[in-house]
Design an enzyme around this catalytic site. Structure first.
Site, PDB file in Angstrom:
ATOM      1  N   ASP A  95       0.982  -0.944  -0.227  1.00 24.69           N
ATOM      2  CA  ASP A  95       0.432   0.346  -0.323  1.00 24.69           C
ATOM      3  C   ASP A  95       0.724   1.534   0.444  1.00 24.69           C
ATOM      4  O   ASP A  95       1.969   1.001   0.626  1.00 24.69           O
ATOM      5  CB  ASP A  95      -0.889   0.064   1.189  1.00 24.69           C
ATOM      6  CG  ASP A  95      -2.101   0.880   1.107  1.00 24.69           C
ATOM      7  OD1 ASP A  95      -2.132   1.650   0.048  1.00 24.69           O
ATOM      8  OD2 ASP A  95      -2.686   0.900   2.146  1.00 24.69           O
ATOM      9  N   GLU A 116       2.274   5.255  -3.648  1.00 21.36           N
ATOM     10  CA  GLU A 116       2.373   6.179  -4.347  1.00 21.36           C
ATOM     11  C   GLU A 116       3.855   7.178  -4.838  1.00 21.36           C
ATOM     12  O   GLU A 116       4.603   6.780  -6.056  1.00 21.36           O
ATOM     13  CB  GLU A 116       1.332   7.388  -4.524  1.00 21.36           C
ATOM     14  CG  GLU A 116       0.339   6.123  -5.176  1.00 21.36           C
ATOM     15  CD  GLU A 116      -1.022   5.347  -4.105  1.00 21.36           C
ATOM     16  OE1 GLU A 116       0.571   5.614  -2.671  1.00 21.36           O
ATOM     17  OE2 GLU A 116      -1.040   4.419  -4.105  1.00 21.36           O
ATOM     18  N   ASP A 125      -8.738   4.059  -2.080  1.00 19.21           N
ATOM     19  CA  ASP A 125      -9.871   4.368  -0.750  1.00 19.21           C
ATOM     20  C   ASP A 125     -10.970   5.277  -1.568  1.00 19.21           C
ATOM     21  O   ASP A 125     -11.271   5.916  -1.322  1.00 19.21           O
ATOM     22  CB  ASP A 125      -8.740   4.951  -0.080  1.00 19.21           C
ATOM     23  CG  ASP A 125      -7.999   4.772   1.208  1.00 19.21           C
ATOM     24  OD1 ASP A 125      -7.914   3.458   0.613  1.00 19.21           O
ATOM     25  OD2 ASP A 125      -7.097   5.644   1.272  1.00 19.21           O
TER      26      ASP A 125
END
Lengths: 649, 920
Positions: B511, B514, B587
């Site tokens: 997770d 980015e 999300d």
């Protein structure tokens, strides 16, 4: 062929385990069928239980699902909706989902669910059964004892309720008489006041006249002495009516309060002083922050993982955070002014502060939870204030003191008035009765013992009636000037009685509310009414007060987890709802599951989902006779199915 | 600010419901200098370039691009005089033209620094395997060079002004063109620093030192014969096609942004960039499809230009113009000729790799939550699935399971015995996934941080120190995943020795890659951070998560000694991610709009190679009402990646918490998925070989049917099933368009519906409308177990939907579900054909493909025939001449289901064998 193989495997398996009692090897026809159903499957053509179709005996357990409800495949995994029965000799029989049959995992302790030879399940029923039986025996013992306690409690509750009902009806009668007296006294008092007023007026006129005369006869010293003699009593008389007026107002106020509208008055007061309150609040901001910090310290000390926790929750805790929050774009979205401010203020943030701020979006609730008390609370309240500055003057002060004090503590020693004065703000108007009911019966009795006690030939109300009668009789309206001592006696009597009336009314209200409560089918929860149950978990003390509320206390701060809502699941659960608000979450709530136990004991407090708490309360109130019988029967069943080769060790 | 006012604001803040997306935190095009510059240019307004010294060498074309006209007034000239650019054109099978444009580094005035070319995204052997040797170029007219492209296409280079066109060789119809609007601009590297915003940039409180000055690239690409364009994920939208972002009638829209960002509470409808970027666009029209891919990992902005954008009086038709802008990098672009969408996908994936074959368990249902708190919680949730008879395969642990967000560790209080916990799950055939994020806690007692610091493995900040950003653990640093050596080092961390408490049934979740940096500009890493090889973060930003995912995936491969396929879910992605694992759409929120947006989002991912993807079922933020949750399960059961997940602050959401009825509905939805596992796994195989997505837009199967081109509410699962979502509360009916000329069988009751028309379907609470296309065969397993692991020996059901000529076909792929032995031939691929009243099973897999073998003892217990006349009573199986019964049976074995279809009862043929079942 395939089937034959399966059964020879099954036989081999069973021989391996060597349980002589399993002499009757289940055939395909009986595989997975419970004893109650054996006859159902006897017919040559069998119906699906849902009536959808019929199937032949050949189709029973033939590994092909004919009945969508699973009737035809009790012993295989062919029907998704089927159920498989394992006999589990030596333990309790078990019904499992068909999906467990021949899935490679031993589900039945007798291993009967795995017969395709892919796994070898040993028969563990006797060992497991012994453990289960011992557990069951203990449970039965608890129930046996519990049932006795429960029955006693029920008896007690019934007596107490009867007594309270009796008291209530008596109080109602008394209230009627007393109200009558009070209104008579009021009338009387008003007449006295009127008389006094007239007298005063008369006196003033007289005075005026005398004064004029005095002026006229200024030269006459003799007369002037006479005049001065008359002035003295006039001063004294002048004072009296003023007192009377005050007393009258007080009396009225008491009446208003009795009708449950006391808040109006507070609100008015608070409106007047909201400006002052704001000043105080802003002045005290630093104090708030400091106390947050103190909490953080506590976190650190108590937690085994202090560092991480702090890391996680740091975000909203730092003093700077106050301004962070004020400039966070949450507000910006609705508030262009705030938006402008945000860029300015995030620009001013250190990198670390910005990191914490952004992290807190995802964990905001988490960090808020740590400091919602007092911070979140305080903010909420100030928010309310902003919206409508309608709370009593003492609010903010009481809030501040609450921080050091047991804010939501069940105020046992406080009188009703103190209670209201101190903590009204915690209970919105609609909870006024809850607050009232916080006074336990004992306290009420103590407070009122002299008045209520019915010792002596006459009831106290009779006595009062006599007294009032005397007062009325002794007062002579036609006598002027008004008899001062008589007048004040009437007023005092009026004050006393109206206060007494209000106490009675409040008691009536309390009793009515209490008796309206749902104490269970057998009133077994009656004794819960004036009890609270506590459980300590790390730094928190959880307090559950049935019919009132549930709280989580940490040091001096307290979070309301919910107000009494109702019993659920036919008295197996006590639900508390509408607790303090959670940041980014639901209002807090708590469900307390009830279980039979010999003592009232709160355990296993947990928060499985954010801001939704659960706990278990052991109580004799749950030890019901039917369940005891059920357990006994279960034990009989389990013991009767023991294999012959095993003796209880 | 006065204390009073700040108090007021706090109060306001806390009474306002949590608001969503923070727009002002992210740059729009106007706040992004390169985008602003490029977007304000009009066609042909910049000095054009011309092609010179074109030559053919080594089967490829190279040339120089030089300014067409000498520069005008010296005052307007940039500080550095323009240099020539180097142009390269090469051709790949099965149908791609590659265009590379870079600086001429041999020019003495060029800076020593080189522009970044994204490594390790294209397959390493494409030049060997796919590069076509061009024997010659031709010239139809002066200043025009053309050469051969596969499938009957050709490429045409116009020399002055420079322009490239891909067209059909036969009729010269254009397919794709580059720079036909003269918007190509290449900001060359400069040595002299000039003043102004072009160099140092400020955004909010952040300063980008931008030491290398402006270096952006922009150009126009036109798709001819296109009705719509698709692709360039990741954006949230309820529209399947890309909506125009500029032109007549479009006032405020932003270009589509490709910039990997961790966006808090993203909007369901926005062109702003989300977690991943794939700069690959497809066009589709009734006659053909084509594609364009720009291999560039810097921030990219893409305008889809509405007809008339350049000349409102004269809007073009049958053509879609696009403007591509990137902050840095080079032009390394691919034109895919198609002509069919399936070809375009194959052409793209031949370069970036086909999707990995997943573990079989990963195709099942995944149960996740932030967070399952401790071992007891895990056991309770696990037991809940058992007691409610709901299958699931994987239980997930989010960040809180670690010791203070130090990855590869466990919170010893909450998880004292992780091995025992995993073993308890594994005993039921279940798996576990733990999270491993790229932010390393800067804590000297953390072994991983110590090691990375000592080895100098972290990304550096502009001043050369280890970059220090804020994330879950607080102060954090990020391993420099661009460096293969660091990826190697990282992959070692997944070994059982290094990752204490891990077992073979534990897999991974990446997770925040980015990367998410809470205190960074736009919640990510500063663009002037420095990577391996002196590469600036701005140049590789969009690929950082990709390299991280790659290293983690490689870690699991190594851990399993190359015998166990990895499973790593990533949030960030780039072109090529499909080779390393699954991704999800991040999300999202528990509302109906997000449910609706999930379909176009996942279809788009599938169209760009990311076939293994899904959205959080139920929605990550917020609490779904039970109806929404049920509808989400019913839809999610058809996502390629099927996982329920929820935010820390949400109410518990395990399937059995919403009353008996809803539990039953969710169980039914999960059962639908599990019964279709054989079909899904076969589709995963197809994806891994041909690149065809699992969840497909209708037009992929019906490329001529214009009705389907922008249908983002319904989708195909493979070639056989059509699924229509229900996207509103209390919906009583939905309109379902069934494409094609053949009929469709409604799987709720087996009724046939005519194709080529819209049907108003009544909506029931127990399912969303699902149809099987006539002419297909779907393999199912209709017995349900705790997890897919226990289904391995269960018998099959074949559902045959006959078309108008009473025939159908389908296939089934299976292997051991976990190892790589299928690469050596250990798999089974059956082909089922029904025609002339008989069903024939033959081997579809190539014989003797490898030395390993795979076998299965599974039987076929039931064959359901949709569309066969009801008088058939018996069937005979060959070989053996065994007679079996045909009777009327239900479509699914659910209580209350009624017999609606002819069913061959217990044929009990082996799935592995060749056989024929003849209907008598």
């Amino acid at each position: 062929m395939e089937t034959n193989l399966r059964f020879s495997l099954l036989i081999a398996l069973l021989c391996l385990i060597a349980i002589p009692s399993l002499a009757s090897i289940p055939s395909r026809d009986s595989l997975g069928i419970s004893p109650q159903d054996v006859s159902y499957y006897k017919a040559g053509v069998i119906k699906c239980k849902d009536g959808s179709k019929k199937f032949s005996r050949d189709q029973l357990n033939d590994e092909f699902c004919d009945c969508p409800d699973g009737t035809d495949e009790p012993g295989t995994s062919a029907c998704p909706e089927g159920k498989f029965y394992c006999q589990n000799l030596g333990h309790a029989p078990l019904v499992i989902f068909s999906s467990r049959v021949n899935d490679g995992i031993c589900d039945c302790c007798d291993g009967s669910d795995e017969y395709d030879g892919k796994v070898n399940c040993s028969n563990t029923c006797w060992e497991a059964g012994k453990v289960a039986r011992d557990k069951l025996k203990k449970k039965i013992a608890t129930y046996q004892e519990g049932v006795v306690i429960r029955n006693k409690e029920i008896e007690k509750a019934k007596l107490a309720i009867a007594k309270e009902e009796e008291e209530l009806s008596k109080l109602k009668n008394e209230e009627i008489s007393l109200r009558d007296l009070v209104s008579k006294l009021k009338e009387q008092k008003e007449r006295i006041e009127k008389a006094e007023k007239e007298e005063k007026l008369k006196k003033e006129l007289e005075e005026k006249r005398l004064k004029e005369e005095a002026e006229k006869q200024a030269a006459k010293e003799k007369e002037s002495i006479e005049a001065s003699l008359q002035v003295e009593p006039k001063d004294a008389k002048e004072k009296a009516p003023e007192d009377a007026t005050e007393g009258g107002e007080n009396g009225k106020k008491a009446e208003v309060e009795d009708e449950g509208a006391s808040h109006d008055e507070h609100e008015i007061l608070s409106r007047e002083s909201s400006a002052e309150k704001f000043a105080k609040m802003t002045g005290n901001q630093n104090e708030e922050i400091n106390s947050e910090h103190a909490e953080e310290e506590i976190d650190k000390d108590d937690s085994g993982h202090a560092e991480e926790e702090i890391d996680n929750h740091k975000s909203a805790k730092k003093p700077e955070q106050v301004s962070d929050h004020s400039s966070d774009s949450d507000a910006a979205d609705v508030h262009s002014e705030a938006q402008q401010h945000e860029s300015a203020s995030t620009a001013g943030l250190s990198k670390e502060e910005l990191g914490r701020l952004v992290a807190s979006r995802w964990t905001g609730e988490k960090s808020a939870e740590k400091d919602e008390n007092p911070k979140d609370e305080s903010l909420k309240e100030s928010a309310d204030d902003v919206a409508e500055p309608a709370e009593e003057e003492g609010n903010y002060e009481s809030y501040i003191s609450d921080m050091d004090d047991d804010r939501y503590k069940y105020k046992e020693e406080e009188s009703e008035n103190e209670y209201n004065g101190d903590s009204d703000e915690e209970y919105a108007d609609d909870h006024a009765d809850t607050a009232e009911s916080y006074k336990s019966d004992e306290e009420y009795k103590n407070d009122h013992s002299e008045e209520i006690s019915t010792t002596g030939g006459l009831s106290w109300i009779d006595k009062i009636q006599q007294t009032v009668q005397r007062v009325f009789q002794s007062f002579n309206f036609f006598k002027t000037p008004v008899d001062l001592s008589e007048s004040s006696r009437v007023k005092k009597e009026y004050d006393d009685l109206s206060s007494k009336l209000s106490k009675i009314q409040s008691r009536i209200h309390h009793l009515r509310e209490k008796l309206k409560r749902d104490f269970g089918k057998d009133k077994e929860f009656y004794s819960f009414h004036d009890q609270c149950f506590e459980n300590k978990q790390n730094k928190y003390v959880y307090k559950v007060c049935p019919f009132k509320k549930a709280t989580q206390n940490e040091g001096h701060s307290s979070t309301q987890l919910g107000q009494w809502d109702k019993f659920e699941e036919s008295y197996r659960v006590m639900a508390f709802s509408n607790g303090d608000r959670c940041w980014n979450g639901p209002d807090r709530s708590m469900k307390v599951r009830l279980r039979c136990g010999l003592k009232n004991e709160l355990t296993d407090v947990d928060e499985p989902s954010r801001c939704e708490y659960v706990a278990i309360l052991s109580t004799p109130a749950m030890c019901v006779e039917e369940k005891l019988e059920e357990l006994k029967q279960k034990l009989v069943d389990m013991s009767s199915s023991q294999p012959a080769s095993h003796d209880e060790l | 600010m006065s204390p009073l006012l700040s108090l007021l604001l706090i109060a306001l803040l806390l009474t306002t419901p949590t608001s969503a997306w923070k727009k002002e935190e992210f740059r729009d095009c106007n706040q992004t200098p390169f985008c602003k510059r490029a977007r304000t240019r009009t066609p042909h307004s910049i000095p054009s370039l011309s092609v010179s010294s074109l030559s053919l060498s080594d089967g490829a074309i190279s040339a120089r691009l030089i300014p067409s006209q000498p520069l005008e007034s010296p005052s307007d000239s940039p500080p550095d005089p323009p240099r020539a650019l180097i142009l390269r054109l090469s051709v790949y099978t099965p149908g791609a033209l590659r265009l590379e444009i870079d600086e001429d580094y041999s020019d003495p005035s060029a800076p020593s620094y080189r522009r970044f070319r994204v490594p390790d995204v294209l397959l390493p052997d494409i030049d060997d395997r796919h590069k076509l040797y061009l024997p010659r170029v031709s010239s139809d007219s002066p200043g025009v060079t053309s050469f051969y492209l596969p499938f009957g296409f050709e490429a045409v280079v116009h020399h002055d002004p420079f322009q490239i066109q891909v067209r059909r060789a036969s009729n010269k119809e254009p397919v794709l063109s580059f720079n036909s609007h003269g918007l190509f601009d290449f900001e060359q590297l400069r040595t002299n620093k000039s003043d102004g915003e072009e160099w140092e940039e400020r955004f909010r409180s952040h300063t980008d030192t931008r030491p290398r000055g402006p270096q952006s690239i922009s150009f126009d690409v036109s798709f001819h014969g296109a009705d719509f364009v698709y692709g360039i994920p990741e954006h949230a939208s309820t529209s399947l096609s890309l909506r125009p972002t500029r032109g007549p009638g479009i006032d405020f829209s932003e270009p589509y942004r490709l910039f990997n960002l961790d966006v808090f509470e993203y909007l369901h409808e926005s062109p702003f960039g989300l977690y991943g970027s794939i700069p690959f666009m497809l066009s589709h029209g009734p006659k053909s499809s084509s594609g364009f891919f720009w291999l560039n990992a810097a921030e990219m902005q893409i305008d889809v230009l509405a007809p008339g954008w350049d000349d409102p009086a004269n809007p073009s038709s049958n053509r879609i113009d696009t403007l591509w802008m990137a902050e840095a990098g080079v032009v390394d672009a691919f034109f895919f000729v198609g002509p069919e969408t399936k070809n375009v996908l194959g052409q793209y994936l031949s370069l970036t790799g086909t999707p990995a074959m997943p573990q079989h368990f990963a195709v099942g249902y995944h149960q996740c939550r932030w967070n399952y708190r401790d071992e007891e919680d895990v056991d309770t949730v696990d037991a809940g699935f058992d007691s409610h008879d709901i299958p699931y395969d994987v239980l997930w642990l989010d960040i809180e399971h670690t010791d203070g967000k130090r990855y590869f560790t466990w919170d010893k209080t909450l998880f004292p015995d992780p091995v025992g916990m995993q073993k308890r799950l594994a005993a039921k055939g279940r798996h576990m996934v733990t999270i491993v994020d790229p932010h390393m806690k800067r804590d000297d007692s953390y072994w991983l941080h110590k090691e990375a610091t000592e080895k100098g493995y972290y990304v550096k900040d502009a001043s050369g120190r280890d970059f220090d950003g804020w994330c879950w653990p607080g102060s954090s640093s990020y391993p420099d995943m661009l460096n293969p050596e660091i990826r190697e080092w990282w992959s070692e961390k997944f070994s059982f020795e290094n990752y204490k408490g891990s077992t073979p049934s534990l897999y991974t979740w990446n997770d925040m890659n980015e990367p998410s940096v809470f205190n960074g500009p736009e919640v990510t890493m500063p663009r002037d951070a420095v990577h391996y090889g002196d590469v600036e973060h701005r140049e590789l930003h969009n690929a950082y998560g990709y390299y991280f995912h790659m290293a983690s995936s490689e870690g699991l491969v190594k851990r399993g000694e190359r015998k166990d396929r990895p499973f790593v879910l990533s949030r960030a992605f780039f072109a090529g991610t499909q080779r390393y694992g699954a991704i999800w759409t991040g999300d999202n929120s528990a509302d109906w709009d997000h449910l609706k947006a999930s379909v176009p989002m996942i279809i788009t991912l599938g169209l760009t190679g990311m076939t293994f993807s899904g959205a959080d079922v139920g929605g990550f933020f917020g609490n779904p009402e039970p109806e929404l949750l049920v509808r989400w399960y019913q839809l999610g059961a058809f996502y390629p990646f099927f996982r329920g997940h929820a935010h820390l602050d949400t109410k518990r959401r395990e399937p059995w918490l919403f009353g008996e009825r809803n539990t039953a509905l969710i169980r039914e939805a999960v059962h639908v998925r599990y019964s279709l596992l054989p079909y899904f796994y076969t589709l995963f195989r197809e994806a891994s070989t041909s690149g065809l997505p699992i969840m497909r837009p209708l037009w992929l199967e019906f490329p001529q049917d214009k009705e389907t081109f922008n249908n983002g509410e319904a989708f195909m699962v493979g070639p056989a099933l059509l699924v229509q979502g229900v996207y509103q509360a209390g919906e009583k009916s939905v309109s379902v368009y069934l494409p094609g000329t053949e009929s469709w069988y409604y799987l709720r009751n087996g009724a046939a519906y005519q194709g080529g028309v819209s049907h108003k379907m009544e909506v029931f609470e127990d399912s969303i409308p699902t149809f099987q296309k006539a002419g297909t065969i779907v393999p199912r397993k209709d017995r349900f177990r705790r997890s897919s692991t226990q289904m391995v020996n269960d018998p099959y059901t074949l559902v045959i939907a006959l078309n108008s000529s009473k025939s159908a076909e389908g296939e089934l792929y299976l292997d051991d579900g976990k190892s790589y032995e299928y690469e050596e031939g250990a798999f089974m691929h059956r082909h089922f054909i029904f025609s002339d009243n008989k069903l024939v099973s033959t081997n579809k897999g190539r014989i003797n493909v490898g030395k390993k073998k795979f076998s299965s003892e599974c039987l076929i217990e039931r064959v359901i025939l949709l569309g066969l006349s009801a008088n058939a009573k018996k069937a005979v199986i060959e070989p053996g001449n065994v007679e079996v019964d045909i009777e009327l049976g239900p479509l699914s074995l659910r209580a209350g289901s009624s017999p609606v279809a002819l069913t061959i009862r217990k044929p009990n043929v082996h799935i592995a064998d060749d056989w024929t079942i003849r209907i008598l």
